[in-house]
Design an enzyme around this catalytic site. Structure first.
Site, PDB file in Angstrom:
ATOM      1  N   TYR A  84       0.821  -1.209   0.000  1.00 13.78           N
ATOM      2  CA  TYR A  84       0.000   0.000   0.000  1.00 13.78           C
ATOM      3  C   TYR A  84       0.858   1.264   0.000  1.00 13.78           C
ATOM      4  O   TYR A  84       0.353   2.354  -0.290  1.00 13.78           O
ATOM      5  CB  TYR A  84      -0.942   0.037   1.207  1.00 13.78           C
ATOM      6  CG  TYR A  84      -1.891  -1.125   1.328  1.00 13.78           C
ATOM      7  CD1 TYR A  84      -2.123  -1.997   0.258  1.00 13.78           C
ATOM      8  CD2 TYR A  84      -2.559  -1.375   2.526  1.00 13.78           C
ATOM      9  CE1 TYR A  84      -2.991  -3.070   0.391  1.00 13.78           C
ATOM     10  CE2 TYR A  84      -3.430  -2.446   2.660  1.00 13.78           C
ATOM     11  CZ  TYR A  84      -3.635  -3.296   1.591  1.00 13.78           C
ATOM     12  OH  TYR A  84      -4.495  -4.359   1.735  1.00 13.78           O
ATOM     13  N   HIS A 146       0.358 -11.957   1.864  1.00 17.54           N
ATOM     14  CA  HIS A 146      -0.665 -11.163   1.186  1.00 17.54           C
ATOM     15  C   HIS A 146      -1.368 -11.946   0.080  1.00 17.54           C
ATOM     16  O   HIS A 146      -2.582 -11.856  -0.079  1.00 17.54           O
ATOM     17  CB  HIS A 146      -0.029  -9.892   0.619  1.00 17.54           C
ATOM     18  CG  HIS A 146      -0.994  -8.778   0.426  1.00 17.54           C
ATOM     19  ND1 HIS A 146      -0.618  -7.454   0.466  1.00 17.54           N
ATOM     20  CD2 HIS A 146      -2.334  -8.756   0.201  1.00 17.54           C
ATOM     21  CE1 HIS A 146      -1.676  -6.678   0.270  1.00 17.54           C
ATOM     22  NE2 HIS A 146      -2.729  -7.449   0.102  1.00 17.54           N
TER      23      HIS A 146
END
Length: 350
Positions: A84, A146
């Site tokens: 991010y 992830h």
């Protein structure tokens, strides 16, 4: 497990019914009105606040303030990720609230995620250390793989060849998992889990794990209720963390004409009846399923509104209406990664 669980809150008084969840003691409700979110107790004994602040796609320069607003509103769970590219801002927000005396570090539950370019076992610890440095923390409460797909190691987050095709790593995620376990043993993380893993991939992890995953963070909303995968995970005492619970209307790849769950007339009707927002209805839906939920926002009013879902209950009939939107409508399909041997969705596996 078909346990029917009824839990009574003291203030405000309401009853919530959770089906197919299992052990009643594993879903604990706090008694303070709005002061704290309820917590899910994981199989390792650690507790995760049921509502967290998501930070995916949060605009640069706005994340620190969003984190501060969230903590003031009662959030104690912040979800972030290396990819991010805003963990430094998350860290600034957390640090500010600790210095103000609003919270202590031990009051907070901070999650981050190992990115795909760090799947090689010898890179896992250094990846975590980079995240800890950005967050200004000594440990994480939860660290997730992830995605099950490894990318070519290097500085590029999305490495590609001259034709724009993603370059893959040959690393198997089960080997990555063994490196994740070492982080727990070294005290750098309290719990570990996975994200975007399908059933078979979780089974493979469980076959080698000495420390099983505590959660599977997955896309989950009325267009994609994930019932089969959720039932499987909970049969293994793996909690679910629901991302994109509001249908991710601002996702960068959204197309004109894509359905928007927040705008569905039936959702709006339920919201009007309850005197709530459509977003609160969708978050409450996940909470009543005993799923952890991490709505993203950088807007003060919306951050606060998303947290105010503990003073009402959806009826079975309302839940049936919400689930009638199920259409296997995956909003984060990663179509451009089809062909990766560990792609979790290409074969429509759950």
């Amino acid at each position: 497990m078909n346990t029917l669980m009824k839990i009574q809150l003291v203030r405000p008084v309401f009853r919530i019914t959770l089906r197919n969840y299992g052990k009643p003691e594993r879903f604990m409700w706090c008694q303070k009105e709005y002061a704290r979110a309820p917590k899910v107790v994981c199989l390792d004994g650690n507790e995760i606040p049921v509502i967290g602040l998501g930070t995916f796609n949060s605009p640069k320069g706005q994340v620190t303030e969003a984190v501060k607003v969230a903590i003031d509103a009662g959030y104690r769970h912040i979800d972030c990720a290396y990819v991010y590219q805003n963990e430094d801002e998350v860290g600034d927000g957390v640090e500010a609230k600790i210095k103000e005396g609003v919270v202590k570090r031990e009051d907070l539950f901070i999650t981050s995620k190992l990115w795909n370019t760090f799947h090689r076992p010898d890179l896992v610890k250094s990846a975590l250390e980079n995240t800890l440095s950005s967050l200004k923390l000594k440990y994480l409460d939860l660290y997730l793989i992830h995605w099950p797909m490894g990318y070519k190691e290097g500085c590029d987050l999305f490495p590609t060849d001259k034709d724009g095709k993603t370059l893959y790593s040959p690393v198997d995620y089960v080997d990555t998992w063994k490196a994740m376990e070492k982080l727990v043993e070294e005290g750098l993380v309290k719990s570990i889990g996975v994200s975007n893993f399908n059933r078979r991939q979780i089974e493979r992890v469980l076959e080698v794990a000495t420390i099983p995953p505590v959660t599977n963070q997955i896309e989950c909303h009325p267009y994609l209720t994930q019932k089969k995968l959720i039932d499987f995970c909970k049969s293994k005492d793996i909690t679910i963390t629901a991302y994109s619970p509001l249908g991710s209307p601002n996702r960068p790849w959204a197309k004109a004409g894509d359905p928007v769950i927040l705008e569905e007339a039936k959702i709006k009707e339920i919201a009007a009846k309850k005197k709530k927002t459509p977003g609160q209805i969708l978050i409450r839906y996940q909470v009543q399923r005993a799923n952890i939920v991490i709505p993203k926002s950088v807007t003060k009013d919306r951050i606060e509104s998303n947290f105010q879902v503990f003073d009402f209950e959806l009826t079975p009939e309302e839940i049936e209406i919400i689930e009638s939107f199920e259409c296997n409508g995956r909003l984060v399909p990663l179509l451009n990664q089809y062909g990766h041997p560990h792609h979790p969705f290409e074969k429509d596996e759950y």
